[in-house]
Design an enzyme around this catalytic site. Structure first.
Site, mmCIF file in Angstrom:
data_model
loop_
_atom_site.group_PDB
_atom_site.id
_atom_site.type_symbol
_atom_site.label_atom_id
_atom_site.label_comp_id
_atom_site.label_asym_id
_atom_site.label_seq_id
_atom_site.Cartn_x
_atom_site.Cartn_y
_atom_site.Cartn_z
ATOM 1 N N LEU A 512 0.836 -1.213 0.000
ATOM 2 C CA LEU A 512 0.000 0.000 0.000
ATOM 3 C C LEU A 512 0.863 1.252 0.000
ATOM 4 C CD1 LEU A 512 -2.593 -1.128 2.694
ATOM 5 C CD2 LEU A 512 -3.075 -0.740 0.292
ATOM 6 N N GLY A 515 5.060 3.369 5.340
ATOM 7 C CA GLY A 515 4.593 4.077 6.528
ATOM 8 C C GLY A 515 5.756 4.664 7.304
ATOM 9 N N PHE A 517 7.388 3.575 9.736
ATOM 10 C CA PHE A 517 8.515 2.719 10.150
ATOM 11 C C PHE A 517 8.652 1.473 9.292
ATOM 12 C CE2 PHE A 517 4.861 2.217 12.892
ATOM 13 C CZ PHE A 517 4.571 0.877 12.788
ATOM 14 N N VAL A 520 3.815 -1.007 4.207
ATOM 15 C CA VAL A 520 2.488 -1.460 4.638
ATOM 16 C C VAL A 520 1.885 -2.281 3.496
ATOM 17 C CG1 VAL A 520 0.217 -0.746 5.465
ATOM 18 C CG2 VAL A 520 2.202 0.660 5.980
ATOM 19 N N ASP A 631 2.634 12.854 16.237
ATOM 20 C CA ASP A 631 2.852 12.928 14.790
ATOM 21 C C ASP A 631 1.521 12.981 14.050
ATOM 22 O OD1 ASP A 631 4.391 13.169 12.552
ATOM 23 O OD2 ASP A 631 4.752 11.023 12.299
HETATM 24 O O1 ACK Z 1 -2.609 6.649 1.461
HETATM 25 P P1 ACK Z 1 -2.478 5.201 1.542
HETATM 26 O O2 ACK Z 1 -3.140 4.329 0.550
HETATM 27 O O3 ACK Z 1 -2.880 4.754 3.023
HETATM 28 O O4 ACK Z 1 -0.935 4.828 1.666
HETATM 29 C C1 ACK Z 1 -0.517 4.746 2.975
HETATM 30 C C2 ACK Z 1 0.434 3.580 3.180
HETATM 31 O O5 ACK Z 1 -0.304 2.529 3.749
HETATM 32 C C3 ACK Z 1 1.618 3.921 4.106
HETATM 33 O O6 ACK Z 1 1.142 4.356 5.346
HETATM 34 C C4 ACK Z 1 -1.662 2.858 3.813
HETATM 35 N N1 ACK Z 1 -2.191 2.326 5.044
HETATM 36 C C5 ACK Z 1 -1.624 2.338 6.275
HETATM 37 N N2 ACK Z 1 -2.432 1.735 7.163
HETATM 38 C C6 ACK Z 1 -3.530 1.350 6.487
HETATM 39 C C7 ACK Z 1 -4.734 0.694 6.867
HETATM 40 N N3 ACK Z 1 -4.952 0.318 8.141
HETATM 41 N N4 ACK Z 1 -5.666 0.479 5.925
HETATM 42 C C8 ACK Z 1 -5.444 0.876 4.650
HETATM 43 N N5 ACK Z 1 -4.338 1.502 4.236
HETATM 44 C C9 ACK Z 1 -3.395 1.726 5.141
HETATM 45 C C10 ACK Z 1 -1.744 4.358 3.777
#
Ligand code: ACK
Length: 825
Positions: A512, A515, A517, A520, A631
């Protein structure tokens, strides 16, 4: 051949000329049986005073043709009524005609089959005409009464068959026609802004029990405005009848219960829009401004909290059992799911008549569809009647001016309690024993208030003396507390292979993003459950114990506006955090993206602001621990499928003991543009440094601009500086994101800007706490009653560069992976 063609075309021309001589001419206000309205792309009827226009139109983004009514004098074509909303004509070829018996008919391409008809008129007409009136009503009446605006002269009127809009003078509810037929008049939203066919949402009056206004979605109640109490609908205390401006609506109660709205010279309309909001729109300064809308927050959604409990949007969690009731399902209740509601702690004692009533003040009355209306009883008589009826559970005044009452004989559902002093008294029947307890609790509460006001100043001195010793004692024992808490916490441990399967072995296709650290990944557990897996980078310096300790604590946090941690995995050198998956990703990808940002209208933004405020309030004050996020920023706010916000990324969060209010660190972690001056400069962090970040976030949400990137080239002022200057000059609305500025509630936006500016004030002591922030955001008080914001901290881009230099020496670089060890008390 040539001659033949020209002779047949001259016959056609002759026919067309004779037809157009018979068709209505543009600008007329009347249609008669021998003068239909032909769709030629422009011809339309115009009401005598020039207010409304009726004709064929195509919605923006569509080529379909509909007969509709729109304002004649405003620059944005705003359609208020559509005849053939279910049967569009696909080309410019339609024909609206009036038959000799007074029926309106629309024919399409082939000009022979009717695709829409108004049906036979209520009374037989000798010489009918159809006329567009200056209030936007399209009526059929006798030609002889042409010019008569008396509704009794209308054999048919469009006001009885609204689409999605109520104009002044229109009504929803039940109406008995002269023929005896009872009409249910509702508004039904368009399917989408480009498609007038009936959509998912409808607004109307449910006349069962004590009549109430509702929004339904697919016929299920979605929002309940409650019953009319003589001055307002119980669930809409801010919109009253009378003469206080344009927002007037009132109910006439007789066998034809209906709800008209009252207008004024201002152009105003109520529209049920395709995203489920009933809006009151006012035409001001060449644009539609939303002056009120519903539903506004989660308590407005029908039955957010189950039976015998109430919702209060200022509370976190929002559901509370009525006094002397307890959760039906304690486990779900603890998990912030209030849907199961509450049950009575002690059964009623009807036989001995020992029961009494507890006064729950400030309520939106419970659902009245099954309540009994006793219009002629006084409150005292009602109380006696309720006590004598073993199934009676509560009563309330029918009319706030005193006459009549309502009684409920089953569970009390969909109650809201307003903090603002608005709302009505509800008398809830309780067993004698519980009554004592409930009033003791209330007494205790008010006594506490008195103590706070009167005794507190005297006690402060004494408390100051003992505080120091308590602080020392707690500091020593806090470590032991946390260890004990950790033991009773059970965070599911996932097997590494399960997560590998779920993420396709951390395949790049499932990634995705990166993040705070590490990367993801999206994953799927079994068939159903979607998850997001954070994979700690191997370079992370945090030890396994610290990692475990932190997630154990974070797992204790349960709030609808915090991303839910489902479990973790510590195996084979991997450290993984498994979260609920939020399908809309992070806020920054909407807010700062030219294409996506249009999806965030004002309501979505306001909902995000309130949600983040609630989540932060929970972290700061409501959870058993005091947590500083450190943050908070747009990329750490994730959005679920309904665009509800959830705060994520607790990698840098710090936990304080109950009496600790600030701390210092040499390791300043966070993101420039969001960090408060005292944190960047001196490493001091507290709940007030989070409040600063929240203020920056709010102003970014309103302006659609990043604080840090703002005005780099032109001026030295960043977003905060610009907003503050413009606020002082009374021009802050100029900085509102143009992607939603065509439609917003000016007061809500100004309130948010002012609260945002209060949050980013330079001195932490001047900044409000999150509970005041939330109270200010939802308050209905005049904005001028809020304190005036002082100069923001870090209001110039020059100062930002000072920050950057600072970052090179003492702080971790932005976005670097970091999990902070937990500070003991
Ligand atoms: O904007 P995004 O698609 O949403 O890209 C970032 C990426 O991971 C790095 O943080 C996505 N992300 C983080 N946690 C989650 C979550 N719980 N559900 C869906 N997307 C997430 C975040």
């Amino acid at each position: 051949m040539g001659r033949k063609i020209s002779s047949s075309s001259s016959v056609l021309l002759l026919f067309l000329l004779s037809w157009s001589a018979c068709s209505v001419s543009s600008g007329a206000d009347t249609l008669s049986p021998n003068r239909p309205l032909l769709d030629d792309g422009t011809t339309a009827l115009v009401s005598a005073g020039g207010s409304f226009r009726l004709g064929f139109f195509s919605p923006d983004g569509s080529t379909n043709r509909y007969v509709g009514i729109w304002y004649n004098n405003i620059s944005i074509q705003t359609v208020v009524w559509v005849a053939n909303r279910r049967q569009p004509i696909t080309t410019i070829s339609g024909n609206l005609s009036l038959t000799t018996n007074g029926t309106l008919i629309i024919t399409g391409e082939d000009n022979s089959t009717a695709i829409w008809s108004s049906g036979s008129p209520a009374s037989a007409l000798e010489n009918p005409v159809a006329r567009i009136l200056d209030d936007g009503n399209f009526v059929v009446q006798e030609a002889s009464s042409n010019g008569n605006d008396d509704p009794n002269s209308f054999a048919w009127q469009s006001f009885d068959f609204p689409t999605d809009t109520l104009l002044p003078g229109m009504a929803v509810g039940q109406k008995q026609l002269r023929t005896g037929v009872i009409l249910d008049i509702n508004l039904t939203a368009w399917k989408s802004p480009t498609d007038p066919s009936p959509g998912q949402y409808a607004f109307g009056l449910d006349v069962r029990g004590d009549p109430q206004i509702f929004i339904w979605t697919e016929t299920q109640p979605y929002w309940r405005g409650g019953p009319w109490n003589g001055r307002w609908f119980s669930g809409v205390p801010e919109v009253k009848d009378g003469t206080d401006g344009v927002i007037n609506f009132y109910v006439e109660k007789d066998h034809t219960t209906y709800l008209p709205i009252n207008g004024s010279s201002t152009i105003v309309r109520w529209t049920m829009n395709s995203s489920g909001h009933l809006e009151l729109l006012v035409w001001i300064e060449a644009r539609w401004s939303v002056s009120w809308y519903i539903p506004k927050d989660h308590c407005d959604r029908m039955s957010q909290c189950g039976n015998n409990s109430y919702c209060s949007s200022n509370n976190s969690p929002p559901c509370t059992c009525l006094p002397a009731f307890h959760p039906t399902n304690q486990h779900n209740w603890d998990m912030l799911d209030g849907g199961d509601g509450c049950i009575r702690t002690t059964p009623l004692d009807c036989r001995n008549k020992t029961d009494g009533f507890f006064t729950q003040s400030g309520t939106k009355l419970p659902d009245t569809s099954r309540s009994t209306v006793l219009a002629n009883l006084s409150l005292e008589e009602c109380k006696a009647l309720c006590l004598n009826n073993c199934s009676c559970t509560a009563y309330a005044a029918l009319n706030i001016s005193g006459s009549g009452c309502l009684i409920w004989t089953d569970d009390l559902t969909d109650i809201t309690v307003y903090q603002s002093g608005l709302g009505q008294d509800l008398y809830v029947r309780l067993a004698a024993k519980d009554l004592v307890l409930a009033s003791q609790a209330l007494h205790h509460h008010s006594n506490r208030k008195i103590i706070m006001i009167v005794v507190l100043p005297v006690a402060i001195l004494f408390l100051a003396c003992v505080a120091y010793s308590i602080w020392r004692w707690k500091k020593r024992s806090s470590h032991i507390d946390y260890e004990a808490e950790e033991k009773d916490m059970e965070l599911p441990l996932f097997d590494l292979n399960t997560i590998k399967d779920a993420t396709d072995d951390f395949s790049i296709d499932n990634k995705l993003g990166e993040g705070g650290f590490g990367p993801v990944y999206k994953g799927k557990l079994g068939e159903e459950q979607e998850i997001a897996v954070k994979r700690l980078s191997k370079t992370s310096t945090q030890g396994v114990d610290e990692f475990k300790n932190e997630i154990t604590l974070i797992a204790k946090l349960q709030h609808r506006n915090l991303v839910k941690l489902l479990g973790c995995c510590i195996q084979g050198g991997e450290r993984l955090l498994i979260y609920e998956y939020l399908s809309n990703g992070s806020l920054d990808t909407f807010l700062f993206d030219e294409v996506q940002t249009v999806l965030l209208d004002w309501r979505a933004r306001y909902n995000i602001i309130l949600g983040v405020a609630r989540g932060l309030l929970y972290l700061h004050h409501d959870s058993r621990l005091r947590i500083i996020h450190r943050d908070l920023k747009a990329s750490n706010i994730l959005l679920d499928k309904d665009m509800n916000p959830k705060i994520s990324d607790f990698g840098m969060a710090r936990i304080f003991g109950g009496d600790e209010s600030e701390s210092t660190t040499k390791r300043v972690v966070g993101t420039y543009g969001y960090m408060s001056p005292e944190y960047v400069m001196d490493g001091i962090f507290s709940i007030k440094s989070d409040v600063f970040s929240f203020g920056v976030l709010m102003l970014e949400i309103i302006s659609g601009k990043k604080n840090r990137d703002y005005g780099q080239s032109m001026s030295q002022l960043n977003l905060l500086g610009n907003m503050w200057i413009m606020w002082k000059e009374g021009k802050s609305l100029d900085l509102v994101d143009t992607n939603f500025s065509h439609s917003f509630f000016e007061n809500d936006v100004l309130r948010c800007i002012k609260v945002g500016l209060l949050c980013v004030q330079e001195q932490p002591g001047d900044r409000p706490t999150m509970s005041s922030v939330l109270a200010m955001l939802v308050s209905t008080d005049n904005i001028s009653l809020l304190p005036e914001p002082k100069q923001p901290g870090f209001f110039s881009t020059r100062l930002s560069s000072v920050n950057s230099d600072y970052s090179n020496t003492e702080s971790l670089s932005i976005n670097q992976a970091s999990i902070t060890a937990i500070a003991g008390r």
